[in-house]
Design a protein around this motif. Sequence first.
Motif, PDB file in Angstrom:
ATOM      1  N   ILE A   9       0.868  -1.180   0.000  1.00 39.65           N
ATOM      2  CA  ILE A   9       0.000   0.000   0.000  1.00 39.65           C
ATOM      3  C   ILE A   9       0.900   1.223   0.000  1.00 39.65           C
ATOM      4  O   ILE A   9       1.637   1.465   0.961  1.00 39.65           O
ATOM      5  N   GLU A  88       1.689  -2.503   4.337  1.00 33.85           N
ATOM      6  CA  GLU A  88       1.238  -1.106   4.276  1.00 33.85           C
ATOM      7  C   GLU A  88       2.458  -0.207   4.421  1.00 33.85           C
ATOM      8  O   GLU A  88       3.243  -0.345   5.356  1.00 33.85           O
ATOM      9  N   LYS A  97      -3.246   5.081   8.618  1.00 34.30           N
ATOM     10  CA  LYS A  97      -2.836   3.673   8.664  1.00 34.30           C
ATOM     11  C   LYS A  97      -3.948   2.804   9.269  1.00 34.30           C
ATOM     12  O   LYS A  97      -4.243   1.719   8.761  1.00 34.30           O
ATOM     13  N   ILE A 100      -6.581   2.190   6.742  1.00 36.85           N
ATOM     14  CA  ILE A 100      -6.140   1.224   5.720  1.00 36.85           C
ATOM     15  C   ILE A 100      -6.282  -0.205   6.265  1.00 36.85           C
ATOM     16  O   ILE A 100      -6.779  -1.099   5.582  1.00 36.85           O
ATOM     17  N   SER A 117       2.663  -3.784   8.574  1.00 38.84           N
ATOM     18  CA  SER A 117       2.943  -2.355   8.412  1.00 38.84           C
ATOM     19  C   SER A 117       4.454  -2.141   8.358  1.00 38.84           C
ATOM     20  O   SER A 117       5.203  -2.797   9.084  1.00 38.84           O
TER      21      SER A 117
END
Length: 284
Positions: A9, A88, A97, A100, A117
Amino acid sequence: MTIQRTAVIGSGLMGAGIAEVLAKSGLDVIVREINDEASAAGRARIEKSLGRAVEKGKLDADARDTALSNLRFSTDIADLADRQLVIEAASENEDIKKSIFSELDGVVTDPEAILASNTSSMPIIRFAQSTSRPERVLGIHFFNPAPVQPLVEIVSSVLTAEEVRSTVTDFVSDVLGKKPVQAEDRPGFIVNALLIPYLCSAIRMLESGFATKEDIDTGMVNGCAHPMGPIKLADLVGLDTCLFAAQSMYEETGDLATKPPVLLSRMVDAGLLGVKSGRGFYEY
Ligand code: 3HC
């Protein structure tokens, strides 16, 4: 689980580098961006870096073409439904975040999928709690430039399943060819817990007129054999990323060593973000 279908992402500095690493490792990669312009910029970033790898003799032209053919860009998060691993790498904003992760939770269908992440310093547990599957969430933290730096921090939250941690650790070393280390879900993990106070100290040294940026950088390059000095490194990391990491560490720990220097805030307010914007403490 054999991870083959991946997604990243964001295709900024870190997202593009991570997507490049995944694509070079033979994985199917979807890069999710917010619009076509951002997708084009992300693709250009990856093409430039792959071109550099070819120039430097790290990759042959066929491998570059194969890596590019492994990459697809999409602006629709629904395209990530069949992914087994999503990383991400959006900007360092906790609310963005979290939203998402909540969206990914609604879209990614495989209950075995792993949601990760690349945050520099934010608590992984907060992203995990934005999903209905916190045990499948962890931090996979790459270093800039991701195609060059071998290290990856694997950050387990208090809820990450052991099987997820070990699957990702094996994947990072065996498939990506990177060097994994295990970090706790604490402010700055391992590397930024040490690096951010160092960068903030260097910026404070500059701010107070104690030494010039050139002398600070020369000092650490020629005195300690660092590949680049701290002022140049802050520019490379991105001054916005340095600021957000320092802010989040300072908020949680109150450690004055991580208190963002005023000069850093002013540089970010001015849009002087370092290498990525063409000007930070130095011009690029
Ligand atoms: N793809 C693959 N390899 C590449 C490449 C690319 N796009 N670009 C360069 N390389 C390779 C080169 O071939 C060379 O390999 P070699 O040592 O085997 O010959 C090596 O990378 C270094 O390249 P150069 O000598 O050309 O030097 P550059 O000036 O291009 O790059 C640098 C320098 C790699 C950025 C180096 O200065 C460096 O390592 N600096 C420190 C970076 C650092 O500390 N990063 C961590 C930041 S912290 C972070 O990211 C965490 C975040 O959360 C804040």
